[in-house]
Scaffold this active site. Structure first.
Site, short mmCIF file in Angstrom:
data_model
loop_
_atom_site.label_atom_id
_atom_site.label_comp_id
_atom_site.label_asym_id
_atom_site.label_seq_id
_atom_site.Cartn_x
_atom_site.Cartn_y
_atom_site.Cartn_z
N SER A 1 0.81 -1.21 0.00
CA SER A 1 0.00 0.00 0.00
C SER A 1 0.85 1.27 0.00
O SER A 1 1.58 1.53 -0.94
CB SER A 1 -0.97 -0.02 1.19
OG SER A 1 -1.88 1.03 1.11
N ASP B 1 -6.21 2.18 -2.87
CA ASP B 1 -7.35 1.86 -2.00
C ASP B 1 -7.67 2.99 -1.03
O ASP B 1 -8.64 2.90 -0.28
CB ASP B 1 -7.12 0.54 -1.26
CG ASP B 1 -5.98 0.58 -0.26
OD1 ASP B 1 -5.19 1.54 -0.28
OD2 ASP B 1 -5.87 -0.37 0.55
#
Length: 618
Positions: A173, A334
């Site tokens: 991420s 995300d």
């Protein structure tokens, strides 16, 4: 096998002894099992240089599932992300899935990846994804491996759409460039929780030796059991995105312009497509950050949550292009950060809690105007326990339901699935770390859909003479000001972290929590690590016990709620504090001042940064 790392003699002896029998055994296992020459060389070099402590750190500890799956630096060792640990984890998952799903081979598993790691290092996300696929393909399991990098939420979305038994996303991420990770989703499309995480690792430990074909990375290109779900998933996702688009005609006519940065990650193409699905012209990309770059070369850290200091390029481009709104997705797309140009000429970068308030208001506003047949009592919104309680205040006034979960979208996703199974309507969920779920097309946070929804909200507000910042003020004046502050201290010494939290649990004696912090009395204490909550009659915590991480919440007599917890992905002690006002009262200044005083006392008395060597967020 056609494996680019080369063939390695599995019977090599340890070049020298460390003097530690446990470590010698770990070194022997590593050199026997690892077929990646680069990571083998790392261990051999450490051994030759006598780096015993580093060898022990790398080889005598194992990865464990945290808030966002497995996450660690890339490199050699059982505590790092590398070919061998990914193979071992996937083999453990195979054994557990075979036990759990008789139809495993036919239903298959989804595998996706981001753009981390250099291909030349033999540790890129793409390579690790192909090794994940190889383990499963070698056992006759159908694998849906994306042929191209994708946003993290595309994996849980594909799991549901394809009815796969599970999914794996190779990503770290927004972590630093040296890190990578392994995130697992169950058949319901939500991240795994206990007992699945523990059982997967237990199976991995029971069968740690790699199968020969697990190293056959070329199986991902040659096996008849391999399927590429990319185009079908993208088409379906963009179609489903229309369910949270309410003003397409207005979007087509808007005068607003938007800038988007993908932070050197995967988001560019997908956000462009999402805007088109909403009827917008595509946003203006930041050229220096548009293409994937595993070095994240233009930002000091690849985390848009850090605010204006890492959004510099996008803000300057927006000023040049006459764009009022900047949207930033993190490297795996995300999460979403948003900034808006104010009439003063300054930029307002919204906090995760502020954007959560805006999106929660917007999703309810659109649902309310849609003429839905659902009753408001069956409508839900969710947030994590360390996020702002603003949605609770909105729910109390508007009549819908609000629920709180432990930090992390794995908790939100599984709870949302349970509510959907009860025929409830879930409009929105968020976590303060800029993670948003608009609708229920997938059970995870999604920066791509959130970017399009924010653009539509800004467009609607512009059509009625308002902007996002003005609407935020209106939300607070209607439902009560919720003033929050979140920050963190870096701490690279786990024993120090443990000592800080154990001191709080034994503050004035054994098993006695603090009764005050500075001049501020403490009304209640909730410790989810220990399962304790003083506000409950039986003293038991309503949230699930989470022994693998530290998390204590203090409710003060002045109404402030403050939580201290360890990060599940980075060496951080985070704190979250919020003061909640009364609807209709313009008491923002008082709340801000009171919050600052509580935080100052909390940091000085409970964290003791100087004494404990903590480094405050730069």
């Amino acid at each position: 096998m056609g494996d680019p790392v080369g063939d390695v003699n599995s019977n090599l002896l340890i070049p020298s002894s460390t003097g530690d029998a446990e470590l010698d055994a770990a070194v022997w296992r590593w050199l026997r099992w690892d077929k990646n020459l680069k990571t083998r060389d790392q261990i051999e070099s450490l051994l030759q240089d006598g780096k015993i402590k580093e060898l022990r750190d790398r080889l005598c500890a194992r990865l464990a599932f945290g808030t966002a799956g497995l996450r660690s630096p890339m490199g050699a060792g059982f505590s790092r992300i590398n070919d061998l640990t990914v193979i071992q984890t996937t083999q453990g998952m195979y054994h557990y899935l075979e036990r759990s799903f008789p139809e495993l081979r036919s239903r298959g598993l989804v595998v996706g990846y981001d753009t981390r790691g250099q291909a030349s290092s033999n540790c890129s996300s793409e390579r690790l994804a192909k090794l994940t696929a190889a383990v499963l393909l070698s056992q006759g399991v159908q694998v849906y491996l994306f042929s191209r990098y994708v946003p993290t939420p595309f994996v849980p979305y594909a799991v549901q759409k394809l009815r796969a038994v599970a999914g794996v996303m190779i990503t770290a991420s927004h972590n630093r460039k040296e890190d990578n990770g392994y995130k697992v989703y169950w058949e319901n499309g939500a991240q795994i929780t206990s007992p699945h995480d523990k059982e997967i690792l237990k199976c991995a430990e029971q069968y740690p030796e790699p199968w020969a074909d697990s190293w056959s990375v070329n199986l991902a290109d040659t096996s008849p059991l391999m399927r590429d779900p990319l185009q079908a998933v993208v088409d379906s996702y963009m179609e489903d995105l229309r369910t949270v688009c309410f003003h397409r005609e207005l979007n087509q006519k808007t005068r607003l312009r938007f800038v988007h940065t993908s932070f050197h990650g995967v988001g560019h193409d997908y956000v462009q497509s999402a805007f088109r699905a909403f009827g917008f012209n595509p946003p203006i990309p930041v050229p220096e950050q548009k293409e994937p770059d595993p070095n994240f070369s233009t930002v000091k850290c690849p985390n848009p949550e850090e605010g204006e200091c890492v959004l510099e390029l996008s803000l300057r481009l927006a000023e040049k292009e006459g764009a009022r709104v900047v949207l930033a997705t993190d490297p795996d797309a995300d999460r979403l950060a948003v900034a808006e140009l104010q009439d003063s000429g300054c930029w307002k970068v919204f906090t995760g809690n502020e954007l959560g308030a805006l999106l929660g208001w917007w999703m309810f506003f659109c649902w309310d105007k849609s003429g839905s047949t659902s009753t408001v009592q069956d409508v839900y919104m969710l947030a994590t326990a360390v996020s702002s309680a603003i949605l609770r205040a909105v729910a109390a006034k508007e009549g819908f339901q609000y629920e709180e979960t432990l930090p992390g979208f794995k908790w939100i996703g599984n709870r949302v699935k349970a509510l959907l199974d009860q025929n409830k309507t879930v409009l929105f969920a968020f976590e303060e770390s800029i993670g948003y779920m608009c609708g229920t097309a997938m059970l995870d946070k999604d920066g791509v859909s959130a970017a399009a929804v924010v653009a539509e909200m800004a467009t609607f507000l512009d059509s009625v003479g308002m902007n996002l910042a003005q609407q935020l003020v209106q939300i607070y004046e209607t439902y009560g000001y919720h003033i929050s502050q979140t920050s963190y201290f870096l701490c690279h010494d786990p024993p120090t972290i443990k000592r800080i939290f154990e001191r709080l649990r034994n503050y004035n004696g054994p098993k006695q929590y603090p009764q005050a912090c500075g001049v501020y009395g403490i009304l209640h204490v909730r410790d989810v690590t220990m399962g304790y909550d003083s506000s409950q009659q039986n003293k038991k915590c309503l949230l699930p016990v989470s022994k693998n991480s530290q998390m204590i919440t203090f409710t003060f007599q002045n109404g402030c709620v403050a939580t201290m917890r360890t990060s599940g992905t980075e060496p951080k002690i985070k704190y979250y504090a919020e003061m909640c006002g009364v609807p209709g009262q313009g008491d923002r200044w008082f709340l801000e001042q009171e919050l600052k005083k509580v935080i100052r006392a909390l940091v000085e008395e409970f964290l003791e940064p100087s004494k404990n060597g903590l480094i405050w967020r730069a």
